[in-house]
Design an enzyme around this catalytic site. Structure first.
Site, mmCIF file in Angstrom:
data_model
loop_
_atom_site.group_PDB
_atom_site.id
_atom_site.type_symbol
_atom_site.label_atom_id
_atom_site.label_comp_id
_atom_site.label_asym_id
_atom_site.label_seq_id
_atom_site.Cartn_x
_atom_site.Cartn_y
_atom_site.Cartn_z
ATOM 1 N N PRO A 28 0.789 -1.227 0.000
ATOM 2 C CA PRO A 28 0.000 0.000 0.000
ATOM 3 C C PRO A 28 0.826 1.284 0.000
ATOM 4 O O PRO A 28 1.834 1.388 0.706
ATOM 5 C CB PRO A 28 -0.844 -0.104 1.280
ATOM 6 C CG PRO A 28 -0.187 -1.146 2.105
ATOM 7 C CD PRO A 28 0.486 -2.083 1.148
ATOM 8 N N ASN A 29 0.336 2.198 -0.799
ATOM 9 C CA ASN A 29 0.859 3.579 -0.904
ATOM 10 C C ASN A 29 2.174 3.691 -1.665
ATOM 11 O O ASN A 29 2.657 4.797 -1.891
ATOM 12 C CB ASN A 29 0.974 4.223 0.494
ATOM 13 C CG ASN A 29 -0.352 4.184 1.231
ATOM 14 O OD1 ASN A 29 -1.363 4.595 0.666
ATOM 15 N ND2 ASN A 29 -0.388 3.646 2.435
ATOM 16 N N ARG A 55 5.395 10.816 -2.441
ATOM 17 C CA ARG A 55 5.110 10.457 -1.044
ATOM 18 C C ARG A 55 6.349 10.717 -0.175
ATOM 19 O O ARG A 55 7.389 10.078 -0.389
ATOM 20 C CB ARG A 55 4.748 8.968 -0.982
ATOM 21 C CG ARG A 55 4.532 8.454 0.416
ATOM 22 C CD ARG A 55 4.440 6.932 0.445
ATOM 23 N NE ARG A 55 4.226 6.477 1.795
ATOM 24 C CZ ARG A 55 4.350 5.215 2.192
ATOM 25 N NH1 ARG A 55 4.671 4.273 1.311
ATOM 26 N NH2 ARG A 55 4.144 4.895 3.442
ATOM 27 N N ARG A 106 13.106 3.878 12.644
ATOM 28 C CA ARG A 106 11.959 4.800 12.650
ATOM 29 C C ARG A 106 11.073 4.538 13.877
ATOM 30 O O ARG A 106 11.564 4.075 14.894
ATOM 31 C CB ARG A 106 11.214 4.659 11.311
ATOM 32 C CG ARG A 106 12.101 5.014 10.111
ATOM 33 C CD ARG A 106 11.377 4.824 8.802
ATOM 34 N NE ARG A 106 10.217 5.706 8.698
ATOM 35 C CZ ARG A 106 9.275 5.573 7.753
ATOM 36 N NH1 ARG A 106 9.372 4.620 6.845
ATOM 37 N NH2 ARG A 106 8.251 6.403 7.731
ATOM 38 N N TYR A 118 11.323 8.584 1.224
ATOM 39 C CA TYR A 118 11.245 7.559 0.180
ATOM 40 C C TYR A 118 11.899 7.964 -1.145
ATOM 41 O O TYR A 118 11.947 7.156 -2.075
ATOM 42 C CB TYR A 118 9.775 7.172 -0.054
ATOM 43 C CG TYR A 118 9.133 6.588 1.189
ATOM 44 C CD1 TYR A 118 9.544 5.354 1.695
ATOM 45 C CD2 TYR A 118 8.134 7.264 1.884
ATOM 46 C CE1 TYR A 118 8.981 4.817 2.839
ATOM 47 C CE2 TYR A 118 7.552 6.737 3.034
ATOM 48 C CZ TYR A 118 7.991 5.518 3.511
ATOM 49 O OH TYR A 118 7.438 4.974 4.654
ATOM 50 N N HIS A 160 12.676 -2.908 1.995
ATOM 51 C CA HIS A 160 12.180 -1.611 2.446
ATOM 52 C C HIS A 160 13.084 -0.516 1.901
ATOM 53 O O HIS A 160 14.315 -0.671 1.879
ATOM 54 C CB HIS A 160 12.150 -1.518 3.970
ATOM 55 C CG HIS A 160 11.228 -2.514 4.579
ATOM 56 N ND1 HIS A 160 9.856 -2.390 4.512
ATOM 57 C CD2 HIS A 160 11.480 -3.671 5.217
ATOM 58 C CE1 HIS A 160 9.310 -3.437 5.101
ATOM 59 N NE2 HIS A 160 10.266 -4.235 5.521
ATOM 60 N N ALA A 194 3.126 -0.970 4.885
ATOM 61 C CA ALA A 194 2.581 -1.017 6.260
ATOM 62 C C ALA A 194 2.109 -2.420 6.652
ATOM 63 O O ALA A 194 2.107 -2.757 7.841
ATOM 64 C CB ALA A 194 1.434 -0.020 6.393
ATOM 65 N N ASN A 220 8.005 -5.811 -0.814
ATOM 66 C CA ASN A 220 7.912 -4.641 0.055
ATOM 67 C C ASN A 220 6.446 -4.541 0.438
ATOM 68 O O ASN A 220 5.629 -3.981 -0.307
ATOM 69 C CB ASN A 220 8.385 -3.363 -0.643
ATOM 70 C CG ASN A 220 8.380 -2.180 0.326
ATOM 71 O OD1 ASN A 220 7.849 -2.279 1.439
ATOM 72 N ND2 ASN A 220 8.953 -1.065 -0.087
ATOM 73 N N GLU A 233 12.549 -9.698 1.919
ATOM 74 C CA GLU A 233 11.797 -8.538 2.407
ATOM 75 C C GLU A 233 12.551 -7.273 2.001
ATOM 76 O O GLU A 233 13.768 -7.196 2.186
ATOM 77 C CB GLU A 233 11.680 -8.640 3.936
ATOM 78 C CG GLU A 233 10.944 -7.469 4.555
ATOM 79 C CD GLU A 233 10.799 -7.606 6.075
ATOM 80 O OE1 GLU A 233 11.015 -8.715 6.624
ATOM 81 O OE2 GLU A 233 10.483 -6.588 6.713
HETATM 82 C C1 DQA Z 1 8.293 0.828 3.897
HETATM 83 C C2 DQA Z 1 8.416 1.003 5.415
HETATM 84 C C3 DQA Z 1 7.076 0.776 6.076
HETATM 85 O O1 DQA Z 1 7.194 0.962 7.490
HETATM 86 C C4 DQA Z 1 6.054 1.784 5.556
HETATM 87 O O2 DQA Z 1 4.783 1.520 6.109
HETATM 88 C C5 DQA Z 1 5.987 1.822 4.073
HETATM 89 C C6 DQA Z 1 7.234 1.725 3.302
HETATM 90 C C7 DQA Z 1 9.620 1.147 3.173
HETATM 91 O O3 DQA Z 1 9.758 0.748 2.026
HETATM 92 O O4 DQA Z 1 10.490 1.819 3.737
HETATM 93 O O5 DQA Z 1 4.941 2.047 3.496
HETATM 94 O O6 DQA Z 1 7.994 -0.529 3.626
#
Ligand code: DQA
Length: 167
Positions: A28-29, A36, A125, A41, A118, A95, A92, A116
């Site tokens: 998501p997002n 964003r 964080r 990011y 990120h 959230a 990825n 995984e």
């Molecule tokens: C994320 C880190 C997550 O905590 C966050 O909710 C994201 C992006 C990252 O790529 O740094 O949406 O996965």
């Protein structure tokens, strides 16, 4: 004189590693990458990241399919369908990383090697980002390198698959 069957086996190159097929999923997002919170990011869009993965995949001799969804069920569906179609996953989960038992179960169910990914370093964080529900179902994690995390994770997964093919 070797039998036909034995000759056929001997003629075959010893390690015909098939081109690895990698599925990269973003949660998501992440469709909003580029606008964003760019201070966290970066400014690259998800389309840019997908193009970089495809290009690096070509160099590494791997096929990369990249998808994004805001929906947990859709991500579970794609993971569930991946067995037999893909050799490994980059995920990825955004959230959902911190909440989703469903994604953990999906990864365990298909038993494909998953890295995984990120962009940021969640451990550096907020406390609620320090827990990853999916980490125990993954072979590795790459985080904190900005959008390069995706490319580094691809490189690591291709090496992981090649090493497994040799053993
Ligand atoms: C994320 C880190 C997550 O905590 C966050 O909710 C994201 C992006 C990252 O790529 O740094 O949406 O996965």
């Amino acid at each position: 004189m070797a039998s036909t069957k034995a000759r056929k086996t001997a003629d075959r190159p010893r390690s015909v590693a098939r081109r690895p097929r990698i599925l990269c999923l973003s949660g998501p997002n992440l469709q909003l990458l580029g606008t964003r919170e760019p201070e966290i990011y970066g400014k690259e869009t998800l389309a840019d990241v997908h193009a970089r993965l495809a290009a690096r995949g070509e160099e590494l001799g791997a096929d990369v399919t990249a998808r994004q969804s805001n929906h947990e069920g859709q991500l579970c569906d794609w993971i569930g369908e991946a067995r037999g179609q893909f050799d490994g996953l980059l995920l990825n989960a955004a959230a959902y990383t911190h909440t989703s038992l469903a994604l953990f179960d999906a990864l365990k169910a298909v038993a494909l090697p998953c890295v995984e990914v990120h962009i940021s370093n969640p451990e550096a964080r907020e406390a609620y980002r320090h827990v990853s529900k999916i980490a125990p179902a993954c072979v590795a994690k790459v985080s904190g390198f900005g959008t390069d995390s995706y490319v580094l994770a691809l490189e690591g997964l291709v090496r992981w698959l090649a090493k497994r093919a040799r053993t």
